[in-house]
Each structure stands twice: as structure tokens, then as C-alpha cells.
Write a protein that holds these residues in place. Structure first.
Motif, PDB file in Angstrom:
ATOM      1  N   HIS A   1       0.841  -1.202   0.000  1.00 60.39           N
ATOM      2  CA  HIS A   1       0.000   0.000   0.000  1.00 60.39           C
ATOM      3  C   HIS A   1       0.873   1.249   0.000  1.00 60.39           C
ATOM      4  CE1 HIS A   1      -3.365  -2.644   1.533  1.00 60.39           C
ATOM      5  NE2 HIS A   1      -4.110  -1.770   0.868  1.00 60.39           N
ATOM      6  N   TRP A   2       1.907   1.233   0.846  1.00 54.65           N
ATOM      7  CA  TRP A   2       2.740   2.428   0.984  1.00 54.65           C
ATOM      8  C   TRP A   2       3.635   2.656  -0.222  1.00 54.65           C
ATOM      9  CZ3 TRP A   2       1.876   6.410   3.876  1.00 54.65           C
ATOM     10  CH2 TRP A   2       0.993   6.244   4.954  1.00 54.65           C
ATOM     11  N   ALA A   3       4.170   1.583  -0.779  1.00 55.72           N
ATOM     12  CA  ALA A   3       5.001   1.730  -1.985  1.00 55.72           C
ATOM     13  C   ALA A   3       4.158   2.321  -3.115  1.00 55.72           C
ATOM     14  CB  ALA A   3       5.574   0.379  -2.389  1.00 55.72           C
ATOM     15  N   ALA A   4       2.897   1.886  -3.207  1.00 55.11           N
ATOM     16  CA  ALA A   4       1.999   2.365  -4.264  1.00 55.11           C
ATOM     17  C   ALA A   4       1.625   3.830  -4.026  1.00 55.11           C
ATOM     18  CB  ALA A   4       0.743   1.497  -4.307  1.00 55.11           C
ATOM     19  N   PHE A   5       1.366   4.166  -2.766  1.00 49.53           N
ATOM     20  CA  PHE A   5       0.952   5.532  -2.414  1.00 49.53           C
ATOM     21  C   PHE A   5       2.067   6.536  -2.669  1.00 49.53           C
ATOM     22  CE2 PHE A   5       0.070   8.904   0.796  1.00 49.53           C
ATOM     23  CZ  PHE A   5      -1.203   9.271   0.363  1.00 49.53           C
ATOM     24  N   LYS A   6       3.306   6.121  -2.357  1.00 47.93           N
ATOM     25  CA  LYS A   6       4.447   7.022  -2.535  1.00 47.93           C
ATOM     26  C   LYS A   6       5.034   6.919  -3.936  1.00 47.93           C
ATOM     27  CE  LYS A   6       4.721   8.580   1.757  1.00 47.93           C
ATOM     28  NZ  LYS A   6       5.103   9.877   2.266  1.00 47.93           N
ATOM     29  N   ASP A   7       4.390   6.164  -4.789  1.00 44.26           N
ATOM     30  CA  ASP A   7       4.823   5.954  -6.175  1.00 44.26           C
ATOM     31  C   ASP A   7       6.278   5.531  -6.280  1.00 44.26           C
ATOM     32  OD1 ASP A   7       4.302   5.641  -8.814  1.00 44.26           O
ATOM     33  OD2 ASP A   7       4.646   7.735  -9.372  1.00 44.26           O
ATOM     34  N   ASN A   8       6.526   4.386  -5.712  1.00 50.64           N
ATOM     35  CA  ASN A   8       7.846   3.792  -5.791  1.00 50.64           C
ATOM     36  C   ASN A   8       7.725   2.492  -6.585  1.00 50.64           C
ATOM     37  OD1 ASN A   8      10.585   3.761  -5.061  1.00 50.64           O
ATOM     38  ND2 ASN A   8       9.975   4.772  -3.142  1.00 50.64           N
ATOM     39  N   PRO A   9       7.647   2.602  -7.926  1.00 55.51           N
ATOM     40  CA  PRO A   9       7.323   1.410  -8.726  1.00 55.51           C
ATOM     41  C   PRO A   9       8.324   0.270  -8.561  1.00 55.51           C
ATOM     42  CG  PRO A   9       7.940   3.259 -10.145  1.00 55.51           C
ATOM     43  CD  PRO A   9       7.805   3.798  -8.756  1.00 55.51           C
ATOM     44  N   GLU A  10       9.602   0.605  -8.294  1.00 56.83           N
ATOM     45  CA  GLU A  10      10.581  -0.475  -8.121  1.00 56.83           C
ATOM     46  C   GLU A  10      10.323  -1.227  -6.818  1.00 56.83           C
ATOM     47  OE1 GLU A  10      12.250  -1.579 -10.517  1.00 56.83           O
ATOM     48  OE2 GLU A  10      11.576   0.112 -11.729  1.00 56.83           O
ATOM     49  N   CYS A  11       9.900  -0.504  -5.788  1.00 62.17           N
ATOM     50  CA  CYS A  11       9.533  -1.177  -4.531  1.00 62.17           C
ATOM     51  C   CYS A  11       8.265  -2.010  -4.742  1.00 62.17           C
ATOM     52  CB  CYS A  11       9.287  -0.159  -3.420  1.00 62.17           C
ATOM     53  SG  CYS A  11      10.785   0.665  -2.857  1.00 62.17           S
ATOM     54  N   VAL A  12       7.316  -1.449  -5.483  1.00 64.58           N
ATOM     55  CA  VAL A  12       6.077  -2.178  -5.780  1.00 64.58           C
ATOM     56  C   VAL A  12       6.431  -3.505  -6.455  1.00 64.58           C
ATOM     57  CG1 VAL A  12       3.970  -2.155  -7.201  1.00 64.58           C
ATOM     58  CG2 VAL A  12       4.637  -0.103  -5.945  1.00 64.58           C
ATOM     59  N   ARG A  13       7.323  -3.428  -7.446  1.00 63.23           N
ATOM     60  CA  ARG A  13       7.705  -4.629  -8.182  1.00 63.23           C
ATOM     61  C   ARG A  13       8.415  -5.640  -7.277  1.00 63.23           C
ATOM     62  NH1 ARG A  13       8.061  -4.990 -13.501  1.00 63.23           N
ATOM     63  NH2 ARG A  13       8.156  -2.725 -13.742  1.00 63.23           N
ATOM     64  N   ALA A  14       9.378  -5.154  -6.474  1.00 62.20           N
ATOM     65  CA  ALA A  14      10.138  -6.057  -5.602  1.00 62.20           C
ATOM     66  C   ALA A  14       9.198  -6.770  -4.625  1.00 62.20           C
ATOM     67  CB  ALA A  14      11.209  -5.274  -4.841  1.00 62.20           C
ATOM     68  N   LEU A  15       8.236  -6.034  -4.087  1.00 59.86           N
ATOM     69  CA  LEU A  15       7.303  -6.640  -3.128  1.00 59.86           C
ATOM     70  C   LEU A  15       6.433  -7.688  -3.812  1.00 59.86           C
ATOM     71  CD1 LEU A  15       6.381  -3.354  -1.244  1.00 59.86           C
ATOM     72  CD2 LEU A  15       7.400  -5.380  -0.185  1.00 59.86           C
ATOM     73  N   LEU A  16       5.927  -7.344  -5.002  1.00 54.71           N
ATOM     74  CA  LEU A  16       5.047  -8.278  -5.711  1.00 54.71           C
ATOM     75  C   LEU A  16       5.816  -9.535  -6.118  1.00 54.71           C
ATOM     76  CD1 LEU A  16       3.060  -5.657  -7.779  1.00 54.71           C
ATOM     77  CD2 LEU A  16       2.074  -7.248  -6.113  1.00 54.71           C
ATOM     78  N   GLU A  17       7.079  -9.367  -6.513  1.00 54.42           N
ATOM     79  CA  GLU A  17       7.888 -10.528  -6.889  1.00 54.42           C
ATOM     80  C   GLU A  17       8.143 -11.427  -5.686  1.00 54.42           C
ATOM     81  OE1 GLU A  17      11.381  -9.085  -8.876  1.00 54.42           O
ATOM     82  OE2 GLU A  17      10.295  -8.840 -10.766  1.00 54.42           O
ATOM     83  N   SER A  18       8.077 -10.857  -4.490  1.00 53.81           N
ATOM     84  CA  SER A  18       8.321 -11.652  -3.278  1.00 53.81           C
ATOM     85  C   SER A  18       7.034 -12.143  -2.634  1.00 53.81           C
ATOM     86  CB  SER A  18       9.106 -10.824  -2.265  1.00 53.81           C
ATOM     87  OG  SER A  18      10.373 -10.546  -2.783  1.00 53.81           O
ATOM     88  N   GLY A  19       5.942 -12.052  -3.364  1.00 53.72           N
ATOM     89  CA  GLY A  19       4.710 -12.650  -2.864  1.00 53.72           C
ATOM     90  C   GLY A  19       3.741 -11.706  -2.178  1.00 53.72           C
ATOM     91  N   ALA A  20       3.977 -10.387  -2.289  1.00 57.62           N
ATOM     92  CA  ALA A  20       2.991  -9.457  -1.722  1.00 57.62           C
ATOM     93  C   ALA A  20       1.680  -9.605  -2.488  1.00 57.62           C
ATOM     94  CB  ALA A  20       3.495  -8.019  -1.825  1.00 57.62           C
ATOM     95  N   CYS A  21       0.577  -9.594  -1.754  1.00 60.89           N
ATOM     96  CA  CYS A  21      -0.733  -9.763  -2.385  1.00 60.89           C
ATOM     97  C   CYS A  21      -1.156  -8.441  -3.028  1.00 60.89           C
ATOM     98  CB  CYS A  21      -1.755 -10.192  -1.336  1.00 60.89           C
ATOM     99  SG  CYS A  21      -3.422 -10.203  -2.001  1.00 60.89           S
ATOM    100  N   PRO A  22      -1.384  -8.427  -4.363  1.00 60.38           N
ATOM    101  CA  PRO A  22      -1.721  -7.162  -5.022  1.00 60.38           C
ATOM    102  C   PRO A  22      -3.099  -6.639  -4.620  1.00 60.38           C
ATOM    103  CG  PRO A  22      -1.865  -8.972  -6.586  1.00 60.38           C
ATOM    104  CD  PRO A  22      -1.293  -9.543  -5.319  1.00 60.38           C
ATOM    105  N   ASN A  23      -3.939  -7.511  -4.068  1.00 63.46           N
ATOM    106  CA  ASN A  23      -5.304  -7.083  -3.727  1.00 63.46           C
ATOM    107  C   ASN A  23      -5.557  -7.038  -2.223  1.00 63.46           C
ATOM    108  OD1 ASN A  23      -6.242  -6.847  -6.512  1.00 63.46           O
ATOM    109  ND2 ASN A  23      -5.966  -9.062  -6.585  1.00 63.46           N
TER     110      ASN A  23
END
Ligand SMILES: *[C@@H]1O[C@H](CO)[C@@H](O)[C@H](O)[C@H]1NC(C)=O
Length: 241
Positions: free
Chosen positions: A75-97
Motif C-alpha cells: 500500500h505504501w510503496a503504491a501511495f508514494k509511487d515507488n514502482p521499483e519497490c512495488v515490483r520487488a514486493l510483488l515478486e516476493s509474494g505481496a498480495c496485489p489485492n
């Protein structure tokens, strides 16, 4: 560049984390230590710094840790617009929903700020567009509220365009038929959106949405690559038209 920027997680939390990792490798409890808001080091890192995010994930940080408001690091990576953090989290199993206390997803958080790059990454990883929070708001209506405040930048417009393509069709009225308050104050935007909503969505745009939804939560560019379809259709499915 994210890689060269200094790590900006609160120093004490990072020290505690790295120190524990060095001495007690393999124990996953300390890297997930909570502060007074029940936030982990990963929550802080996700706002700012991809290299910190990767380091913490490598040492066993929980990608789906919930803080006191049920916010995840994503949520925070998305809010602060940190797309590389968003990607790293999603690649490590963060739930997109993942849903916060208000039932908002990371896509909603990115949309309410018009964060185009984060929206793109989230959509690539299967974030759902047709989701509503407890107040009946969707990612698109969150973005529309931002546009109604009158700072409509090119990036916000592009974000709206992308979300509309991903959605196939959308409504501007709430489930009870009323218009969002901010929209009734901006007749120009209201007219434009009403016009968009009035045009019947094409069958192919609805099919795109259905296929994307049926692929579920996974990295869609990889999933789509394996489908027995012409390249132009694959690009269309990936919203690259
Ligand atoms: C943090 O989590 C604990 C245990 O679940 C809970 O009792 C406490 O109220 C939470 N604190 C905050 C600030 O949410």
C-alpha cells in the motif's frame, strides 16, 4: 536512482534489523519487529528505497505484514509511487489485492494520487480494477476525485485512460445512483465522464477484461506470452494498445 540513494528507513529500526540478521541468521522474528504503530521496517522501506526493500525481503521480512490500519508495505510503496519497490514486493509474494481497514487495495492508493508507474506495475501483477472500499469507492473513482480537484496533469489523464482500459467498463455513479460529491462541483469533468460512460464498451474491450480477470493473480506478461494468440492480441491483453 533507487540503488544509489541512502537508505532512509528509521535508523534504529534498520540497525536493530541488520544487527539481528547478522547474529541470528535464519530467525525470522526480529526482522519483522513492530513499532508502536505495528509497522515493520519493510513498511518504512517500501515508501522510499528499493535496495532496503530487497535487503529486508532477503532476510525474511514478511511482504504481507499488516500495520495497525491493516496497511501492507505494498500500500505504501503504491501511495508514494515507488514502482521499483512495488515490483520487488510483488515478486516476493505481496498480495496485489490486500485490503486495508477501509477495504482499499494498493491500486486504490496508487490511483488516488495518480501514480501512473505504480498503477502500471500493479496491473501487470494482476491487481483487480473492479474493487470497492467500504465507502463504495473504486480505484477509478479515487482518481476521478483527484481530477475533480483540478490539478489534472498529463500523468493523471494517462492513469485514467489506463484504468479505464483495464476496467472494460465503469460507472461514475455509486451503487445507490448518486454522484460523488466532488464530481457535482466540476461540470466539465462530469460531462466528459458521462460521455465516456454513455458509449457502450466494445465486445473486445470487455473480452480483454474478462481474460485478464480469468488469469488471476500472476505476472500477466509471462502468462500472456504462453497463450496461443497473435502478438497484437497479446499486446492488447497487456493494455499496450
Ligand atoms: C498492535 O498489535 C497488537 C497485537 O495484535 C494489538 O494489541 C495492538 O492494539 C496493536 N497496536 C496498534 C497501534 O494497532
Amino acid at each position: 536512482m533507487a540503488h544509489s540513494s541512502p537508505c532512509t528507513v528509521p535508523a534504529w529500526l534498520l540497525m536493530q534489523t541488520v544487527w539481528s540478521c547478522c547474529w541470528r541468521r535464519g530467525q525470522r522474528c526480529v526482522v519483522n519487529a513492530l513499532d508502536g504503530y505495528n509497522r515493520t521496517a519493510l513498511h518504512y522501506a517500501a515508501e522510499k528505497d528499493e535496495s532496503c526493500v530487497e535487503l529486508l525481503l532477503e532476510y525474511g521480512a514478511q511482504p504481507n505484514a499488516l500495520d495497525g490500519n491493516k496497511d501492507t508495505p505494498l500500500h505504501w510503496a503504491a501511495f508514494k509511487d515507488n514502482p521499483e519497490c512495488v515490483r520487488a514486493l510483488l515478486e516476493s509474494g505481496a498480495c496485489p489485492n490486500a485490503r486495508d481497514y477501509n477495504n482499499d487495495t494498493p491500486l486504490s492508493w496508487a490511483a488516488m494520487k495518480g501514480n501512473l508507474e505504480s498503477v502500471k506495475v500493479l496491473l501487470d501483477y494482476g491487481a483487480q480494477v473492479h474493487v470497492t472500499n467500504l465507502k463504495g469507492q473504486t480505484p477509478i473513482s479515487r482518481l476521478v476525485a483527484l481530477l475533480a480537484r483540478g490539478l489534472g496533469t498529463e500523468q493523471e489523464e494517462e492513469c485514467l485512460d489506463l484504468l479505464c482500459r483495464a476496467a472494460g467498463r465503469f460507472e461514475i455513479r455509486r451503487a445507490d445512483g448518486t454522484l460523488p460529491r466532488e464530481l457535482s462541483k466540476d461540470p466539465q469533468l462530469l460531462a466528459r465522464l458521462t460521455n465516456m460512460v454513455a458509449q457502450a464498451p466494445s465486445l473486445r474491450s470487455l473480452a480483454r477484461c474478462a481474460v485478464r480477470q480469468s488469469l488471476g493473480v500472476q505476472f500477466l506478461p509471462t502468462a500472456v506470452k504462453d497463450l496461443p494468440l497473435p502478438e497484437t492480441v497479446k499486446d492488447y491483453l497487456l493494455l499496450r494498445d
